[in-house]
Design a protein around this motif. Structure first.
Motif, mmCIF file in Angstrom:
data_model
loop_
_atom_site.group_PDB
_atom_site.id
_atom_site.type_symbol
_atom_site.label_atom_id
_atom_site.label_comp_id
_atom_site.label_asym_id
_atom_site.label_seq_id
_atom_site.Cartn_x
_atom_site.Cartn_y
_atom_site.Cartn_z
ATOM 1 N N SER A 6 0.814 -1.206 0.000
ATOM 2 C CA SER A 6 0.000 0.000 0.000
ATOM 3 C C SER A 6 0.850 1.259 0.000
ATOM 4 N N GLY A 7 2.182 1.117 0.097
ATOM 5 C CA GLY A 7 3.070 2.262 0.106
ATOM 6 C C GLY A 7 3.487 2.702 1.498
ATOM 7 N N GLU A 8 2.956 2.076 2.546
ATOM 8 C CA GLU A 8 3.297 2.439 3.918
ATOM 9 C C GLU A 8 4.575 1.733 4.348
ATOM 10 N N PRO A 9 5.531 2.463 4.915
ATOM 11 C CA PRO A 9 6.745 1.803 5.415
ATOM 12 C C PRO A 9 6.455 1.003 6.676
ATOM 13 N N ARG A 10 7.225 -0.034 6.919
ATOM 14 C CA ARG A 10 7.093 -0.839 8.134
ATOM 15 C C ARG A 10 7.624 -0.096 9.347
ATOM 16 N N VAL A 11 8.557 0.832 9.137
ATOM 17 C CA VAL A 11 9.129 1.602 10.239
ATOM 18 C C VAL A 11 9.287 3.044 9.782
ATOM 19 N N LEU A 12 8.996 3.951 10.683
ATOM 20 C CA LEU A 12 9.214 5.363 10.422
ATOM 21 C C LEU A 12 9.618 6.033 11.724
ATOM 22 N N ALA A 13 9.974 7.315 11.647
ATOM 23 C CA ALA A 13 10.447 8.033 12.828
ATOM 24 C C ALA A 13 9.796 9.402 12.888
ATOM 25 N N THR A 14 9.609 9.886 14.098
ATOM 26 C CA THR A 14 9.107 11.240 14.290
ATOM 27 C C THR A 14 10.222 12.230 13.947
ATOM 28 N N GLU A 15 9.850 13.485 13.767
ATOM 29 C CA GLU A 15 10.852 14.529 13.511
ATOM 30 C C GLU A 15 11.855 14.607 14.660
ATOM 31 N N GLU A 16 11.363 14.450 15.899
ATOM 32 C CA GLU A 16 12.249 14.489 17.070
ATOM 33 C C GLU A 16 13.258 13.344 17.023
ATOM 34 N N ALA A 17 12.807 12.164 16.626
ATOM 35 C CA ALA A 17 13.708 11.019 16.531
ATOM 36 C C ALA A 17 14.741 11.232 15.432
ATOM 37 N N LEU A 18 14.318 11.774 14.299
ATOM 38 C CA LEU A 18 15.262 12.034 13.206
ATOM 39 C C LEU A 18 16.322 13.042 13.626
#
Length: 126
Positions: A6-18
């Protein structure tokens, strides 16, 4: 990243985490994450120098956040395969061996279940 069909990544990060990852990479340019399965440091996402952590044959690469690969054990992936992991940052101490330790902030895994229409792709083993 390892997207779902569907185009959704299995893992992502918040702006704070990045931003926190970028801060850590100033001291340790080549890092990776491994989603802890428990024991001493609970179930925290652990950040390690890439040359000091051996990726096992049973580890699954979920994707990348901020240019950093994220892995999970195959057995834990089986439990969480219908879940998107969201790496965030909260106040506190990081895991004993994680690079966030001693920085008065730590990584935290949040999650959400994939919706019925999101078909899961199989991530790569590394």
């Amino acid at each position: 990243m390892e997207p779902l069909e569907s185009g959704e990544p299995r893992v992502l990060a918040t702006e704070e985490a990045l931003a926190f990852i970028a801060e850590i990479r100033k001291d340790h340019p080549d890092v990776l994450f491994h989603q802890s399965g428990g024991c001493c440091d609970g179930s925290s996402p652990m950040c390690y120098p890439a040359n000091e952590y051996l990726i096992g044959a049973g580890d699954v690469k979920l994707g990348e956040i901020g240019g950093v690969p994220v892995y999970i054990s195959a057995s834990q992936f089986e439990t969480w395969k219908h879940t998107q992991l969201i790496i965030d940052v909260v106040p506190g101490r990081g895991g004993m061996f994680s690079l966030d330790n001693g920085r008065e902030r730590r990584f935290l895994t949040r999650s959400r279940l994939f919706a019925g229409g999101e078909v899961c792709a199989i991530p790569s083993r590394q």
